[in-house]
Design an enzyme around this catalytic site. Sequence first.
Site: not given
Length: 311
Positions: A215, A262
């Site tokens: 991610s 993230h």
Amino acid sequence: MDQAPDGPQGPEDQGPRHARSLPVCHRHPDRETGIRCTRCERPICPECMVDASVGFQCPECARGGASRPGGGISGVKRAPEASRPRTLAGGTITADPRLLTKILIGINVAVFVAVHAWPSLLDRLVLVGAWPPAPFHSTEGVAEGEWYRLVTSVFTHEAVWHVAFNMLSLWWLGGPLEAVLGRVRYLALYLCSGLAGSALTYLLAPSPSASLGASGAVFGLFGATAVLVRRLNQDMRPILALLAINLIITFGWKDEIAWQAHIGGLVAGIVIGYAMVHAPRRRRALIQYGTCALVLAAVVAVTLLRTAQLT
Ligand SMILES: [Zn+2]
Ligand SMILES: [Zn+2]
């Protein structure tokens, strides 16, 4: 000096641009674009933009120009390095512009299959050395000097939805970016973003946090894509909407999702993406790889800091 990709070559280049009025790439009829080849004036999408000595050209014109003896249009001086066609960011143009994206997806899928065949592998690959996370394992892993976990965790997935979602995003965002940046710059962006995500997770996530997944790297691709879309004067709304949805998911499920990965990846992707597409042509490679080196230096600093806290 770097030239704006959209010189005043056509009436649709003036004034505010609306997505619907944009012409489509002459080689990819499904892609709208505001850029035209400076030689033949046909519309070209970012993947088809070749960084010529004067503005951007389509691959056909660039090939024509490069194969001439002397390698240039008469009256236009060309630097020797500019006679080889290059991508928008100065990378080499390749026959398969998505090869590296395919290889990255292949590695992720292979690791996913491997950890399901040998579940104990997860313990060796995730950021903190225990899966599922357990309190007594909280300082295992990077804190004990296993720095390789900053990298391996980026290629490791445990859940099917996780690997599927990340690989779809990698294909959608990574494919076009690889074509525009060229392989080496694209790989640098991917790895530095992934490492920045790992480092921020290591710094901020409450231990025990095993943390795994691509991610961080995928959010880096998001950041770089947003910078690229802005640089090309294209419609920002689709990428911003997609990013907003992803951030809502990130913070809506922040107990299960490492939001630190993230955000770390996204910030690194924006910074590196900016350097990749805005560096002036004269010192381009130095600025591009120098920015990657600065991000890596921050990763090392953050990791040393957190290790000092934990041990
Ligand atoms: Zn052309
Ligand atoms: Zn195209």
